[in-house]
Design a protein around this motif. Structure first.
Motif, mmCIF file in Angstrom:
data_model
loop_
_atom_site.group_PDB
_atom_site.id
_atom_site.type_symbol
_atom_site.label_atom_id
_atom_site.label_comp_id
_atom_site.label_asym_id
_atom_site.label_seq_id
_atom_site.Cartn_x
_atom_site.Cartn_y
_atom_site.Cartn_z
ATOM 1 N N GLU A 161 0.531 -1.195 -0.478
ATOM 2 C CA GLU A 161 -0.294 -0.465 0.191
ATOM 3 C C GLU A 161 1.120 1.288 -0.129
ATOM 4 O O GLU A 161 0.667 2.307 -1.052
ATOM 5 C CB GLU A 161 -1.184 -0.148 1.809
ATOM 6 C CG GLU A 161 -1.881 1.100 1.272
ATOM 7 C CD GLU A 161 -2.383 0.998 2.612
ATOM 8 O OE1 GLU A 161 -3.397 1.791 3.776
ATOM 9 O OE2 GLU A 161 -2.544 0.477 3.467
ATOM 10 N N ASN A 162 2.010 1.359 0.582
ATOM 11 C CA ASN A 162 2.693 2.077 0.860
ATOM 12 C C ASN A 162 3.633 2.619 -0.245
ATOM 13 O O ASN A 162 4.342 3.636 -0.567
ATOM 14 C CB ASN A 162 2.969 1.952 2.334
ATOM 15 C CG ASN A 162 2.708 3.349 3.052
ATOM 16 O OD1 ASN A 162 1.655 3.312 3.426
ATOM 17 N ND2 ASN A 162 3.653 3.058 4.328
ATOM 18 N N VAL A 163 4.155 1.587 -0.551
ATOM 19 C CA VAL A 163 4.635 1.479 -2.378
ATOM 20 C C VAL A 163 4.198 1.625 -2.891
ATOM 21 O O VAL A 163 4.751 3.108 -3.863
ATOM 22 C CB VAL A 163 5.538 0.308 -2.397
ATOM 23 C CG1 VAL A 163 5.965 -0.308 -4.217
ATOM 24 C CG2 VAL A 163 5.876 -0.673 -2.059
ATOM 25 N N ARG A 164 2.604 2.256 -3.432
ATOM 26 C CA ARG A 164 1.758 2.479 -4.514
ATOM 27 C C ARG A 164 2.161 3.990 -4.304
ATOM 28 O O ARG A 164 1.542 4.636 -4.714
ATOM 29 C CB ARG A 164 0.156 2.004 -4.398
ATOM 30 C CG ARG A 164 0.250 0.404 -4.844
ATOM 31 C CD ARG A 164 -0.947 -0.172 -4.731
ATOM 32 N NE ARG A 164 -0.718 -1.696 -4.807
ATOM 33 C CZ ARG A 164 -0.711 -3.166 -4.269
ATOM 34 N NH1 ARG A 164 -1.069 -2.408 -2.679
ATOM 35 N NH2 ARG A 164 -0.735 -4.205 -4.287
ATOM 36 N N LYS A 165 2.154 4.500 -2.970
ATOM 37 C CA LYS A 165 1.948 5.979 -2.618
ATOM 38 C C LYS A 165 2.922 6.428 -3.093
ATOM 39 O O LYS A 165 3.338 7.609 -2.757
ATOM 40 C CB LYS A 165 1.222 5.961 -1.045
ATOM 41 C CG LYS A 165 0.510 5.166 -0.858
ATOM 42 C CD LYS A 165 0.262 5.712 0.910
ATOM 43 C CE LYS A 165 -0.451 5.699 1.345
ATOM 44 N NZ LYS A 165 -0.920 5.654 3.146
ATOM 45 N N PHE A 166 3.993 6.145 -3.534
ATOM 46 C CA PHE A 166 5.175 6.946 -4.162
ATOM 47 C C PHE A 166 4.485 7.516 -4.767
ATOM 48 O O PHE A 166 3.719 7.539 -6.068
ATOM 49 C CB PHE A 166 6.161 5.710 -4.782
ATOM 50 C CG PHE A 166 6.580 5.045 -3.644
ATOM 51 C CD1 PHE A 166 7.162 4.332 -2.723
ATOM 52 C CD2 PHE A 166 7.478 3.690 -4.540
ATOM 53 C CE1 PHE A 166 7.265 4.200 -1.617
ATOM 54 C CE2 PHE A 166 8.546 3.239 -3.265
ATOM 55 C CZ PHE A 166 8.221 2.758 -2.282
ATOM 56 N N ALA A 167 5.208 9.307 -4.836
ATOM 57 C CA ALA A 167 5.033 10.028 -5.808
ATOM 58 C C ALA A 167 6.295 10.419 -6.374
ATOM 59 O O ALA A 167 7.011 10.346 -6.073
ATOM 60 C CB ALA A 167 4.692 11.122 -4.878
ATOM 61 N N LEU A 168 5.560 10.004 -8.052
ATOM 62 C CA LEU A 168 6.826 10.063 -9.449
ATOM 63 C C LEU A 168 6.701 11.503 -9.789
ATOM 64 O O LEU A 168 5.224 11.584 -10.310
ATOM 65 C CB LEU A 168 6.770 9.235 -10.045
ATOM 66 C CG LEU A 168 7.299 8.190 -8.793
ATOM 67 C CD1 LEU A 168 6.704 7.481 -8.306
ATOM 68 C CD2 LEU A 168 7.278 6.752 -10.819
ATOM 69 N N ASN A 169 7.434 12.178 -10.222
ATOM 70 C CA ASN A 169 7.333 13.522 -10.977
ATOM 71 C C ASN A 169 7.856 12.538 -12.586
ATOM 72 O O ASN A 169 8.584 12.703 -12.950
ATOM 73 C CB ASN A 169 8.077 14.111 -11.093
ATOM 74 C CG ASN A 169 7.771 15.692 -9.739
ATOM 75 O OD1 ASN A 169 6.526 15.450 -9.354
ATOM 76 N ND2 ASN A 169 8.297 15.106 -8.646
ATOM 77 N N LEU A 170 6.925 13.583 -13.057
ATOM 78 C CA LEU A 170 6.797 12.195 -14.559
ATOM 79 C C LEU A 170 6.591 13.089 -15.936
ATOM 80 O O LEU A 170 5.777 14.291 -16.161
ATOM 81 C CB LEU A 170 5.988 11.661 -14.991
ATOM 82 C CG LEU A 170 6.194 9.832 -13.889
ATOM 83 C CD1 LEU A 170 4.891 9.255 -14.548
ATOM 84 C CD2 LEU A 170 7.319 9.404 -13.838
ATOM 85 N N PRO A 171 7.669 13.044 -17.016
ATOM 86 C CA PRO A 171 7.470 14.320 -17.720
ATOM 87 C C PRO A 171 6.192 13.535 -19.475
ATOM 88 O O PRO A 171 6.287 12.427 -18.749
ATOM 89 C CB PRO A 171 9.020 14.638 -18.402
ATOM 90 C CG PRO A 171 9.496 13.032 -18.314
ATOM 91 C CD PRO A 171 8.870 12.977 -16.857
ATOM 92 N N GLN A 172 6.382 13.816 -20.587
ATOM 93 C CA GLN A 172 5.635 13.783 -21.410
ATOM 94 C C GLN A 172 6.753 11.851 -21.726
ATOM 95 O O GLN A 172 7.626 12.090 -21.912
ATOM 96 C CB GLN A 172 6.049 14.416 -22.710
ATOM 97 C CG GLN A 172 4.890 14.940 -22.643
ATOM 98 C CD GLN A 172 3.622 15.044 -22.265
ATOM 99 O OE1 GLN A 172 2.615 14.073 -22.417
ATOM 100 N NE2 GLN A 172 2.695 15.899 -20.923
ATOM 101 N N VAL A 173 6.148 10.768 -23.086
ATOM 102 C CA VAL A 173 6.533 10.446 -23.074
ATOM 103 C C VAL A 173 7.795 9.754 -23.697
ATOM 104 O O VAL A 173 9.040 9.311 -23.620
ATOM 105 C CB VAL A 173 5.789 8.527 -22.849
ATOM 106 C CG1 VAL A 173 5.394 8.973 -25.112
ATOM 107 C CG2 VAL A 173 6.682 7.451 -23.139
ATOM 108 N N GLU A 174 7.986 10.899 -24.634
ATOM 109 C CA GLU A 174 9.058 11.468 -25.809
ATOM 110 C C GLU A 174 10.391 11.516 -24.994
ATOM 111 O O GLU A 174 11.215 11.009 -24.585
ATOM 112 C CB GLU A 174 9.080 12.282 -26.818
ATOM 113 C CG GLU A 174 7.848 11.781 -27.325
ATOM 114 C CD GLU A 174 6.894 12.082 -27.215
ATOM 115 O OE1 GLU A 174 6.422 12.452 -25.682
ATOM 116 O OE2 GLU A 174 5.391 11.049 -27.762
#
Length: 405
Positions: A161-174
């Protein structure tokens, strides 16, 4: 919006400099996070030491790589009941118990399954696995995202449950793919230098074995032209003056480089050289610049040269020796020569007599000098490769800190 408020990394590829802000997403929203349940493992998994299908355990996942030196095979397991734990190429492995936060990416299909204590993170389509794994394998990400979620108990652990809470900052896929490819190439370069370093270290080990006589023999297998005489046996104490260490009082330890460099054990030696770590105001037993330092406590036999006048702690001794003696001691360490003196003891150590009475084989002076010069050159080459590798690792670390948010 001013640039200072934009959600973008410090360093960016030119073609993406004017694109959108990176977007924060929860790991659970963009991937499938799962682990092998304990009952599945005990009921349906059969371990063996041979086979083709490997159950990946925590010890197999380290520093972004799969380490397969010690593996368990599960070919005789009931795979119909283990569908959840089957791993596919591109799955991210993540250790969630004990040493939390080690990652690796599964390199191929039909070969790996999850063992307990390792989770599988399967990214949704349209996301770059290498980009995600590099982001999560960064010390800054660990400190900011992973560490605050770890349950504090006798054994550190993360729930799924906590692993799923990891906040990731993502750019566009390219942009993800571009960054992922950049780090993939960088990792390949580091791996290439790592292999070169390991190869030359293995070469040195082989030369040490062949250019010094084996036990109870009087001539080495490999020799420089012109040398044919038998090597003479003598005691190490006859070959070099030996000084045993005596620790100064702990109250006199400092971190001031203007005081005396203190050498206490193998922690003060790195890659065959003394590395100043602790200083002292008090002089007890000393060694001069150019002397050889030998660790006499666990682990016994580590050897290093000193480029400083040093104070010797209780965990070391010093030998007034030449390059040949340094390499002779390196060979003794490589072949666990000192182990016979420290077996059965709860604290591995050797004493003054055991060092002085150690029987060694020695050639005439000219051959000693030739052997010493040969290995010194080999050590210089190893040092160059170590520096190159360290430099690459530091550059990668800087890029990781600047190319992710």
């Amino acid at each position: 919006m001013s640039h200072t408020n934009k959600k973008v990394p410090k360093r960016r590829f030119e073609e993406f400099s004017n694109t959108d802000d990176w977007e924060q997403r929860m790991l659970g929203d963009i991937s499938n996070v799962t682990k092998l349940a304990g009952f599945e493992f005990t009921k349906y998994v059969n371990y063996s030491d041979k086979g083709k299908i490997i159950a990946l355990r925590g010890l197999n996942v380290k520093n972004g790589n799969l380490i397969l030196d010690e593996v368990k095979y599960i070919d005789k397991s009931d795979f119909s009941k283990l569908k959840r734990s089957k791993l596919f190429k591109g799955d991210i492995l993540f250790t969630y118990v004990g040493t939390v936060g080690e990652l690796a990416v599964v390199p191929e299909d039909d070969k790996y399954y999850l063992a307990p204590n390792v989770a599988s993170i399967r990214m949704n389509k349209g996301l770059d696995t290498i980009f995600i794994s590099q982001m999560m394998n960064n010390r800054l990400f660990y400190n900011r995202v992973i560490s605050p979620l770890i349950a504090t108990s006798s054994q550190p652990a993360l729930s799924m449950e906590n692993v799923r809470k990891f906040a990731l900052n993502l750019p566009q896929v390219e942009e993800q793919r571009r960054i992922g490819m950049f780090f993939k190439q960088f990792n390949n370069t580091i791996a290439l230098h790592q292999r070169k370093l390991e190869k030359i270290k293995a070469l040195k080990t082989a030369y040490l074995s062949e250019m010094f006589p084996a036990e109870r023999e009087t001539k080495p297998k490999r020799r420089f032209a012109g040398f044919t005489d038998d090597w003479e046996q003598c005691k190490l104490g006859e070959l070099a003056k030996i000084t045993m260490g005596q620790s100064p009082e702990g109250v006199n330890y400092t971190d001031n480089p203007r005081d005396y460099v203190l050498v206490q054990g193998n922690a003060d030696m790195q890659n065959g050289h003394v590395v100043p770590r602790v200083w002292t105001k008090q002089i007890t037993k000393t060694a001069k610049k150019g002397d050889i330092i030998l660790s006499v406590r666990a682990p016994v036999g580590d050897v290093g040269k000193t480029n400083y006048d040093v104070v010797l702690g209780r965990g070391v001794s010093a030998l007034e020796g030449n390059e040949f003696i340094f390499q002779l001691l390196s060979k003794m360490k490589a072949e666990n020569y000192w182990f016979k003196y420290s077996t059965g003891s709860t604290f591995e150590s050797i004493n003054s007599n055991e060092i002085k009475e150690a029987i060694v084989s020695v050639p005439e002076k000219q051959e000693q000098m030739k052997i010493g010069a040969f290995f010194k050159q080999l050590d210089s080459t190893i040092t160059i490769h170590q520096r190159k590798l360290k430099k690459l690792q530091n550059i990668k670390k800087a890029y990781l800190n600047e190319m992710f948010i």
